[in-house]
Scaffold this motif. Sequence first.
Motif, PDB file in Angstrom:
ATOM      1  N   THR A 145      -2.265   6.972  -8.463  1.00  0.00           N
ATOM      2  CA  THR A 145      -3.445   7.064  -7.607  1.00  0.00           C
ATOM      3  C   THR A 145      -4.737   6.868  -8.397  1.00  0.00           C
ATOM      4  O   THR A 145      -5.781   6.545  -7.813  1.00  0.00           O
ATOM      5  CB  THR A 145      -3.508   8.435  -6.905  1.00  0.00           C
ATOM      6  N   LEU A 146      -4.697   7.064  -9.706  1.00  0.00           N
ATOM      7  CA  LEU A 146      -5.896   6.922 -10.540  1.00  0.00           C
ATOM      8  C   LEU A 146      -6.102   5.493 -11.024  1.00  0.00           C
ATOM      9  O   LEU A 146      -7.154   5.189 -11.604  1.00  0.00           O
ATOM     10  CB  LEU A 146      -5.802   7.857 -11.753  1.00  0.00           C
ATOM     11  N   LEU A 147      -5.136   4.618 -10.804  1.00  0.00           N
ATOM     12  CA  LEU A 147      -5.202   3.239 -11.300  1.00  0.00           C
ATOM     13  C   LEU A 147      -5.853   2.331 -10.276  1.00  0.00           C
ATOM     14  O   LEU A 147      -5.480   2.326  -9.107  1.00  0.00           O
ATOM     15  CB  LEU A 147      -3.792   2.725 -11.608  1.00  0.00           C
ATOM     16  N   HIS A 148      -6.843   1.537 -10.729  1.00  0.00           N
ATOM     17  CA  HIS A 148      -7.495   0.558  -9.866  1.00  0.00           C
ATOM     18  C   HIS A 148      -7.651  -0.739 -10.647  1.00  0.00           C
ATOM     19  O   HIS A 148      -7.838  -0.737 -11.857  1.00  0.00           O
ATOM     20  CB  HIS A 148      -8.843   1.074  -9.378  1.00  0.00           C
ATOM     21  N   PHE A 149      -7.579  -1.846  -9.932  1.00  0.00           N
ATOM     22  CA  PHE A 149      -7.435  -3.147 -10.598  1.00  0.00           C
ATOM     23  C   PHE A 149      -8.645  -4.060 -10.466  1.00  0.00           C
ATOM     24  O   PHE A 149      -8.615  -5.198 -10.908  1.00  0.00           O
ATOM     25  CB  PHE A 149      -6.177  -3.842 -10.056  1.00  0.00           C
ATOM     26  N   SER A 150      -9.715  -3.573  -9.842  1.00  0.00           N
ATOM     27  CA  SER A 150     -10.967  -4.319  -9.771  1.00  0.00           C
ATOM     28  C   SER A 150     -12.077  -3.354  -9.409  1.00  0.00           C
ATOM     29  O   SER A 150     -11.818  -2.233  -8.929  1.00  0.00           O
ATOM     30  CB  SER A 150     -10.891  -5.441  -8.725  1.00  0.00           C
ATOM     31  N   VAL A 151     -13.303  -3.781  -9.631  1.00  0.00           N
ATOM     32  CA  VAL A 151     -14.441  -2.926  -9.276  1.00  0.00           C
ATOM     33  C   VAL A 151     -14.466  -2.681  -7.772  1.00  0.00           C
ATOM     34  O   VAL A 151     -14.715  -1.562  -7.312  1.00  0.00           O
ATOM     35  CB  VAL A 151     -15.758  -3.574  -9.743  1.00  0.00           C
ATOM     36  N   LEU A 152     -14.203  -3.726  -6.987  1.00  0.00           N
ATOM     37  CA  LEU A 152     -14.202  -3.580  -5.529  1.00  0.00           C
ATOM     38  C   LEU A 152     -13.127  -2.597  -5.072  1.00  0.00           C
ATOM     39  O   LEU A 152     -13.371  -1.750  -4.202  1.00  0.00           O
ATOM     40  CB  LEU A 152     -13.982  -4.935  -4.868  1.00  0.00           C
ATOM     41  N   HIS A 153     -11.936  -2.702  -5.669  1.00  0.00           N
ATOM     42  CA  HIS A 153     -10.838  -1.793  -5.358  1.00  0.00           C
ATOM     43  C   HIS A 153     -11.249  -0.347  -5.646  1.00  0.00           C
ATOM     44  O   HIS A 153     -11.024   0.563  -4.833  1.00  0.00           O
ATOM     45  CB  HIS A 153      -9.619  -2.189  -6.188  1.00  0.00           C
ATOM     46  N   ASP A 199       4.996  -1.583  -9.149  1.00  0.00           N
ATOM     47  CA  ASP A 199       3.743  -2.251  -9.527  1.00  0.00           C
ATOM     48  C   ASP A 199       2.678  -2.036  -8.459  1.00  0.00           C
ATOM     49  O   ASP A 199       2.436  -2.897  -7.600  1.00  0.00           O
ATOM     50  CB  ASP A 199       3.983  -3.746  -9.740  1.00  0.00           C
ATOM     51  N   PHE A 200       2.011  -0.894  -8.498  1.00  0.00           N
ATOM     52  CA  PHE A 200       0.966  -0.577  -7.530  1.00  0.00           C
ATOM     53  C   PHE A 200       0.064   0.493  -8.114  1.00  0.00           C
ATOM     54  O   PHE A 200       0.366   1.098  -9.144  1.00  0.00           O
ATOM     55  CB  PHE A 200       1.569  -0.082  -6.206  1.00  0.00           C
ATOM     56  N   GLY A 201      -1.027   0.739  -7.455  1.00  0.00           N
ATOM     57  CA  GLY A 201      -1.939   1.797  -7.873  1.00  0.00           C
ATOM     58  C   GLY A 201      -3.088   1.920  -6.890  1.00  0.00           C
ATOM     59  O   GLY A 201      -3.300   1.052  -6.044  1.00  0.00           O
ATOM     60  N   GLY A 202      -3.812   3.024  -6.994  1.00  0.00           N
ATOM     61  CA  GLY A 202      -4.990   3.220  -6.159  1.00  0.00           C
ATOM     62  C   GLY A 202      -4.923   4.468  -5.298  1.00  0.00           C
ATOM     63  O   GLY A 202      -3.855   5.024  -5.050  1.00  0.00           O
ATOM     64  N   LEU A 203      -6.095   4.879  -4.817  1.00  0.00           N
ATOM     65  CA  LEU A 203      -6.244   6.077  -4.000  1.00  0.00           C
ATOM     66  C   LEU A 203      -6.062   5.813  -2.510  1.00  0.00           C
ATOM     67  O   LEU A 203      -6.246   6.727  -1.709  1.00  0.00           O
ATOM     68  CB  LEU A 203      -7.650   6.669  -4.197  1.00  0.00           C
ATOM     69  N   SER A 204      -5.727   4.588  -2.134  1.00  0.00           N
ATOM     70  CA  SER A 204      -5.731   4.254  -0.711  1.00  0.00           C
ATOM     71  C   SER A 204      -4.677   5.021   0.079  1.00  0.00           C
ATOM     72  O   SER A 204      -4.886   5.355   1.248  1.00  0.00           O
ATOM     73  CB  SER A 204      -5.555   2.748  -0.512  1.00  0.00           C
ATOM     74  N   GLY A 205      -3.516   5.311  -0.527  1.00  0.00           N
ATOM     75  CA  GLY A 205      -2.514   6.118   0.162  1.00  0.00           C
ATOM     76  C   GLY A 205      -3.039   7.516   0.446  1.00  0.00           C
ATOM     77  O   GLY A 205      -2.836   8.069   1.530  1.00  0.00           O
ATOM     78  N   VAL A 206      -3.740   8.090  -0.536  1.00  0.00           N
ATOM     79  CA  VAL A 206      -4.369   9.394  -0.344  1.00  0.00           C
ATOM     80  C   VAL A 206      -5.440   9.314   0.738  1.00  0.00           C
ATOM     81  O   VAL A 206      -5.556  10.199   1.591  1.00  0.00           O
ATOM     82  CB  VAL A 206      -4.981   9.897  -1.669  1.00  0.00           C
ATOM     83  N   ALA A 207      -6.235   8.242   0.708  1.00  0.00           N
ATOM     84  CA  ALA A 207      -7.302   8.076   1.699  1.00  0.00           C
ATOM     85  C   ALA A 207      -6.736   8.050   3.117  1.00  0.00           C
ATOM     86  O   ALA A 207      -7.294   8.677   4.027  1.00  0.00           O
ATOM     87  CB  ALA A 207      -8.083   6.793   1.415  1.00  0.00           C
ATOM     88  N   TYR A 208      -5.626   7.346   3.318  1.00  0.00           N
ATOM     89  CA  TYR A 208      -5.010   7.326   4.644  1.00  0.00           C
ATOM     90  C   TYR A 208      -4.505   8.710   5.036  1.00  0.00           C
ATOM     91  O   TYR A 208      -4.564   9.101   6.202  1.00  0.00           O
ATOM     92  CB  TYR A 208      -3.870   6.311   4.682  1.00  0.00           C
ATOM     93  N   GLY A 209      -4.003   9.453   4.054  1.00  0.00           N
ATOM     94  CA  GLY A 209      -3.547  10.804   4.343  1.00  0.00           C
ATOM     95  C   GLY A 209      -4.690  11.712   4.773  1.00  0.00           C
ATOM     96  O   GLY A 209      -4.580  12.451   5.756  1.00  0.00           O
ATOM     97  N   LEU A 210      -5.811  11.658   4.047  1.00  0.00           N
ATOM     98  CA  LEU A 210      -6.964  12.485   4.397  1.00  0.00           C
ATOM     99  C   LEU A 210      -7.566  12.046   5.727  1.00  0.00           C
ATOM    100  O   LEU A 210      -8.041  12.873   6.513  1.00  0.00           O
ATOM    101  CB  LEU A 210      -8.018  12.400   3.287  1.00  0.00           C
ATOM    102  N   LEU A 211      -7.562  10.736   5.965  1.00  0.00           N
ATOM    103  CA  LEU A 211      -8.078  10.213   7.228  1.00  0.00           C
ATOM    104  C   LEU A 211      -7.300  10.789   8.410  1.00  0.00           C
ATOM    105  O   LEU A 211      -7.884  11.288   9.381  1.00  0.00           O
ATOM    106  CB  LEU A 211      -7.972   8.686   7.235  1.00  0.00           C
ATOM    107  N   ALA A 212      -5.972  10.730   8.325  1.00  0.00           N
ATOM    108  CA  ALA A 212      -5.130  11.250   9.405  1.00  0.00           C
ATOM    109  C   ALA A 212      -5.300  12.762   9.549  1.00  0.00           C
ATOM    110  O   ALA A 212      -5.346  13.294  10.665  1.00  0.00           O
ATOM    111  CB  ALA A 212      -3.668  10.903   9.133  1.00  0.00           C
ATOM    112  N   TYR A 213      -5.398  13.448   8.425  1.00  0.00           N
ATOM    113  CA  TYR A 213      -5.557  14.909   8.443  1.00  0.00           C
ATOM    114  C   TYR A 213      -6.853  15.308   9.145  1.00  0.00           C
ATOM    115  O   TYR A 213      -6.871  16.224   9.979  1.00  0.00           O
ATOM    116  CB  TYR A 213      -5.554  15.426   7.005  1.00  0.00           C
TER     117      TYR A 213
END
Length: 279
Positions: A145-153, A199-213
């Motif tokens: 979740t801490l890994l991001h692959f671009s500034v936009l990401h 091969d993945f990374g990012g906070l987006s899965g967490v973001a969807y979880g918080l969004l639904a919550y």
Amino acid sequence: MKQLLVVEDARLAQSLADYLASRGIPCELTESELGISVWLVDDSRTTEAEQEVKRFIKEPHHPRYAEAAWSSERPQTRVDYSAGQHQLLAELLLQAGPVTLLVALACVAVFLLSYIGLPMFALLGFHTSVEQLTSWQIWRFLTPTLLHFSVLHLVFNLMWWWYLGGRIERRLGSGKLLVLFLVTGCVPNLLQAVLVGPDFGGLSGVAYGLLAYLWILPRRQGWAEQPVSNGLLGFMLIWLVLGFFHLFGPSMANMAHLGGLAIGLLQGWLDSRKPLPRH
């Protein structure tokens, strides 16, 4: 006096009080850890005041409230709507608690370390095989979740983390946000790795979880404010579905998004069945 509403944003609370005063319904404001409380001074106006509060909850940013604030005859309590423009950093910090800030800083630090050439993906990426799932490197369930692959990401995910995580932490406490971060991080990461690959990374899965919550819990508990509107949830669901068609590239962690959404809904529903601590 009768408490009408508790509002997190002091400017919105003041605008409501000014609007009610313009209609001959005097109110007072008090501050607490929950936010700004709007109190009705004259109990005989309860019915009318409650009707106005219901209208305010549906459209808190309607121009009628800003106009009432500026036309108030009590300049010492008038809201300064331009204050946020001069205190952007302060506002950002006020909307976030320690867990929100620490996770955001960790994401930025990992991105910068990766940018200068350190092998952060090798250190923090998910286990590369099923056999490694039982290894002692248990941090790899969460650290993707801490890994991001671009500034936009990075910026896109941190915006959602700050908005959603900050509201949860301010309303329900740091402990609740930490638990949600761990659950909506580890479980969707495991789902993504097993069904698609590591091969993945990012906070987006967490973001969807918080969004639904934050969509289901306030509705079931009857919060005065709804941090996630139906329209916002609908937009993010469309974004999720489009990701499965690879319209934004083949590297989106779609199963992590779907898993986070499901976990957030489930956790929000479970938490709504019991009284939550107020901080």
